[in-house]
Design a protein around this motif. Structure first.
Motif, PDB file in Angstrom:
ATOM      1  N   VAL A   1      36.761   8.935 -12.022  1.00  0.00           N
ATOM      2  CA  VAL A   1      38.100   8.434 -12.326  1.00  0.00           C
ATOM      3  C   VAL A   1      38.022   6.986 -12.792  1.00  0.00           C
ATOM      4  O   VAL A   1      38.734   6.575 -13.723  1.00  0.00           O
ATOM      5  CB  VAL A   1      39.029   8.573 -11.104  1.00  0.00           C
ATOM      6  CG1 VAL A   1      40.351   7.852 -11.353  1.00  0.00           C
ATOM      7  CG2 VAL A   1      39.285  10.047 -10.807  1.00  0.00           C
ATOM      8  N   ALA A   2      37.140   6.200 -12.157  1.00  0.00           N
ATOM      9  CA  ALA A   2      36.956   4.814 -12.602  1.00  0.00           C
ATOM     10  C   ALA A   2      36.469   4.794 -14.046  1.00  0.00           C
ATOM     11  O   ALA A   2      36.911   3.961 -14.856  1.00  0.00           O
ATOM     12  CB  ALA A   2      35.956   4.105 -11.691  1.00  0.00           C
TER      13      ALA A   2
ATOM     14  N   THR B   1      47.169   7.422 -22.362  1.00  0.00           N
ATOM     15  CA  THR B   1      46.449   8.577 -21.828  1.00  0.00           C
ATOM     16  C   THR B   1      46.681   9.813 -22.677  1.00  0.00           C
ATOM     17  O   THR B   1      45.998  10.809 -22.515  1.00  0.00           O
ATOM     18  CB  THR B   1      46.909   8.883 -20.387  1.00  0.00           C
ATOM     19  OG1 THR B   1      48.315   9.159 -20.398  1.00  0.00           O
ATOM     20  CG2 THR B   1      46.613   7.741 -19.466  1.00  0.00           C
TER      21      THR B   1
ATOM     22  N   LEU C   1      41.372  12.985 -19.069  1.00  0.00           N
ATOM     23  CA  LEU C   1      42.177  11.776 -19.247  1.00  0.00           C
ATOM     24  C   LEU C   1      43.641  12.037 -18.904  1.00  0.00           C
ATOM     25  O   LEU C   1      44.297  11.213 -18.273  1.00  0.00           O
ATOM     26  CB  LEU C   1      42.061  11.276 -20.692  1.00  0.00           C
ATOM     27  CG  LEU C   1      40.757  10.563 -21.050  1.00  0.00           C
ATOM     28  CD1 LEU C   1      40.583  10.493 -22.560  1.00  0.00           C
ATOM     29  CD2 LEU C   1      40.726   9.166 -20.450  1.00  0.00           C
TER      30      LEU C   1
ATOM     31  N   LEU D   1      37.060   7.108 -16.304  1.00  0.00           N
ATOM     32  CA  LEU D   1      38.200   7.492 -17.137  1.00  0.00           C
ATOM     33  C   LEU D   1      39.119   6.310 -17.382  1.00  0.00           C
ATOM     34  O   LEU D   1      39.612   6.102 -18.494  1.00  0.00           O
ATOM     35  CB  LEU D   1      38.979   8.632 -16.468  1.00  0.00           C
ATOM     36  CG  LEU D   1      38.308  10.005 -16.469  1.00  0.00           C
ATOM     37  CD1 LEU D   1      39.001  10.945 -15.495  1.00  0.00           C
ATOM     38  CD2 LEU D   1      38.318  10.606 -17.878  1.00  0.00           C
ATOM     39  N   ASN D   2      39.358   5.514 -16.349  1.00  0.00           N
ATOM     40  CA  ASN D   2      40.218   4.337 -16.508  1.00  0.00           C
ATOM     41  C   ASN D   2      39.590   3.317 -17.450  1.00  0.00           C
ATOM     42  O   ASN D   2      40.294   2.649 -18.222  1.00  0.00           O
ATOM     43  CB  ASN D   2      40.488   3.701 -15.150  1.00  0.00           C
ATOM     44  CG  ASN D   2      41.405   4.559 -14.293  1.00  0.00           C
ATOM     45  OD1 ASN D   2      42.230   5.298 -14.813  1.00  0.00           O
ATOM     46  ND2 ASN D   2      41.255   4.479 -12.986  1.00  0.00           N
ATOM     47  N   LEU D   3      38.267   3.193 -17.421  1.00  0.00           N
ATOM     48  CA  LEU D   3      37.583   2.295 -18.353  1.00  0.00           C
ATOM     49  C   LEU D   3      37.712   2.799 -19.787  1.00  0.00           C
ATOM     50  O   LEU D   3      37.886   2.007 -20.722  1.00  0.00           O
ATOM     51  CB  LEU D   3      36.102   2.172 -17.978  1.00  0.00           C
ATOM     52  CG  LEU D   3      35.795   1.372 -16.714  1.00  0.00           C
ATOM     53  CD1 LEU D   3      34.354   1.599 -16.267  1.00  0.00           C
ATOM     54  CD2 LEU D   3      36.038  -0.121 -16.967  1.00  0.00           C
TER      55      LEU D   3
ATOM     56  N   SER E   1      43.988  12.189 -15.115  1.00  0.00           N
ATOM     57  CA  SER E   1      43.363  11.112 -14.347  1.00  0.00           C
ATOM     58  C   SER E   1      44.320  10.368 -13.421  1.00  0.00           C
ATOM     59  O   SER E   1      43.889   9.725 -12.465  1.00  0.00           O
ATOM     60  CB  SER E   1      42.684  10.116 -15.287  1.00  0.00           C
ATOM     61  OG  SER E   1      43.649   9.505 -16.147  1.00  0.00           O
ATOM     62  N   THR E   2      45.623  10.449 -13.676  1.00  0.00           N
ATOM     63  CA  THR E   2      46.594   9.772 -12.816  1.00  0.00           C
ATOM     64  C   THR E   2      47.222  10.718 -11.794  1.00  0.00           C
ATOM     65  O   THR E   2      48.097  10.304 -11.030  1.00  0.00           O
ATOM     66  CB  THR E   2      47.710   9.127 -13.658  1.00  0.00           C
ATOM     67  OG1 THR E   2      48.339  10.139 -14.466  1.00  0.00           O
ATOM     68  CG2 THR E   2      47.146   8.041 -14.567  1.00  0.00           C
TER      69      THR E   2
ATOM     70  N   LYS F   1      40.148   4.624 -20.988  1.00  0.00           N
ATOM     71  CA  LYS F   1      41.535   4.476 -21.448  1.00  0.00           C
ATOM     72  C   LYS F   1      41.803   3.041 -21.853  1.00  0.00           C
ATOM     73  O   LYS F   1      42.374   2.782 -22.910  1.00  0.00           O
ATOM     74  CB  LYS F   1      42.506   4.904 -20.342  1.00  0.00           C
ATOM     75  CG  LYS F   1      42.595   6.394 -20.136  1.00  0.00           C
ATOM     76  CD  LYS F   1      43.651   6.744 -19.115  1.00  0.00           C
ATOM     77  CE  LYS F   1      43.280   6.294 -17.720  1.00  0.00           C
ATOM     78  NZ  LYS F   1      44.225   6.770 -16.703  1.00  0.00           N
TER      79      LYS F   1
END
Length: 243
Positions: free
Chosen positions: A224-225, A236, A207, A227-229, A210-211, A231
C-alpha cells in the motif's frame, strides 16, 4: 482493461481524415478499399494510438499482447462512414481484433454499443476484476458482452492477471523499501517497470482499491505504501500507465 485518454490530433492529420471521409461520401462506398490504400494515414494514426496505449504499446482490450493494428470500434462493415473517424479508432492485438472481435458489435434495444470503449467508459463500472484469480466478472450487460466478444475470460489471460497480481505486490514492496532507503535511482526503475508491464488492469485495480479500509490487510502495508508512492499527486482513477 483500463480507461485511456484520447487526445486531439494534429490539424494536418485531422484534415486528411476529414478529406477521406468526404471522398467516401462522394463515392458512396468503398470504405474498406480506401482504408487499405491509406497507408500513410494509418501509419500516422498508429503512432498516436501507441502513445495512448498502456505500457509498451499494449492492446487496449486484453492488455497482454502488443498492439499491432488499428481496430474500428464500430466496424467498417456496420459504419463505413466512420472508417476515418478518430473517435472510432483503438489499438488492438491481432488476436483480439481478428480472432475475437472481428465485425461483432452488439447493441442494446436503443442501438447503443454493448462493448466497453476505454476512451469513453470507466471499465470498472462494468467489470469486476478478481485479483487473486485474474478473472473478470460482469457488473453490467456491457461488461458481459465485452468479456464475451474479446475473450477476456480466456484461461491464459486469467493466469496472466493472477501472476501479475503477485508480481505487482512484490514490486510495490520493493518500491517502498528502496524509497525508504533513499535509493532513488532504484526506486525510479522499479516504479517505471511497474507502470509499463503487461496487464495494467491489475495495477490499476490495486490503485483503485488502495484507499479501501482493508487494503493494508489484503495487499500488505508495504505494498500500500508503494501504491501511495506511485499515485503521488496523480488521481487514483488513472495511474501512470504510459511507456
Amino acid at each position: 482493461m483500463i480507461p485511456l485518454q484520447r487526445g486531439p490530433l494534429p490539424e494536418d492529420l485531422s484534415a486528411r481524415l476529414a478529406a477521406r471521409t468526404e471522398r467516401l461520401a462522394d463515392r458512396g462506398g468503398g470504405a474498406r478499399e480506401l482504408w487499405r490504400d491509406s497507408r500513410t494515414v494509418r501509419r500516422d494514426l498508429s503512432a498516436h494510438l501507441v502513445a495512448m496505449a498502456a505500457g509498451l504499446s499494449r492492446c487496449m482490450y486484453c492488455g497482454d499482447s502488443e498492439g499491432t493494428s488499428i481496430d474500428h470500434f464500430q466496424p467498417i462493415a456496420l459504419a463505413p462512414m466512420r472508417a476515418f473517424d478518430w473517435l472510432n479508432h483503438l489499438w488492438a492485438c491481432a488476436f483480439c481484433n481478428s480472432n475475437q472481435k472481428r465485425d461483432r458489435y452488439p447493441t442494446d434495444r436503443h442501438g447503443l454499443a454493448l462493448l466497453i470503449d476505454p476512451t469513453t467508459d470507466e471499465p470498472a463500472d462494468h467489470l469486476n476484476l478478481v485479483l487473486s484469480t485474474g478473472a473478470y466478472r460482469p457488473r453490467t450487460p456491457k461488461g458481459h458482452e465485452t468479456i464475451l466478444i474479446f475473450g477476456l475470460d480466456r484461461p491464459v489471460l486469467e493466469r496472466g492477471r493472477a501472476q501479475a497480481y503477485v508480481r505487482c505486490r512484490s514490486m510495490l514492496r520493493d518500491l517502498a523499501r528502496t524509497t525508504a532507503a533513499g535509493e532513488r535511482a532504484e526506486a525510479a526503475a522499479v516504479a517505471h517497470a511497474l507502470t509499463v508491464q503487461p496487464f495494467a488492469d491489475v495495477l490499476y485495480e490495486m490503485l483503485r482499491l488502495s484507499t479501501a479500509p482493508r487494503a493494508a490487510l489484503v495487499f500488505g502495508a508495504e505494498a500500500v505504501a508503494g501504491l501511495n508512492l506511485l499515485k503521488g499527486p496523480r488521481s487514483t482513477e488513472r495511474g501512470p500507465f504510459r511507456g
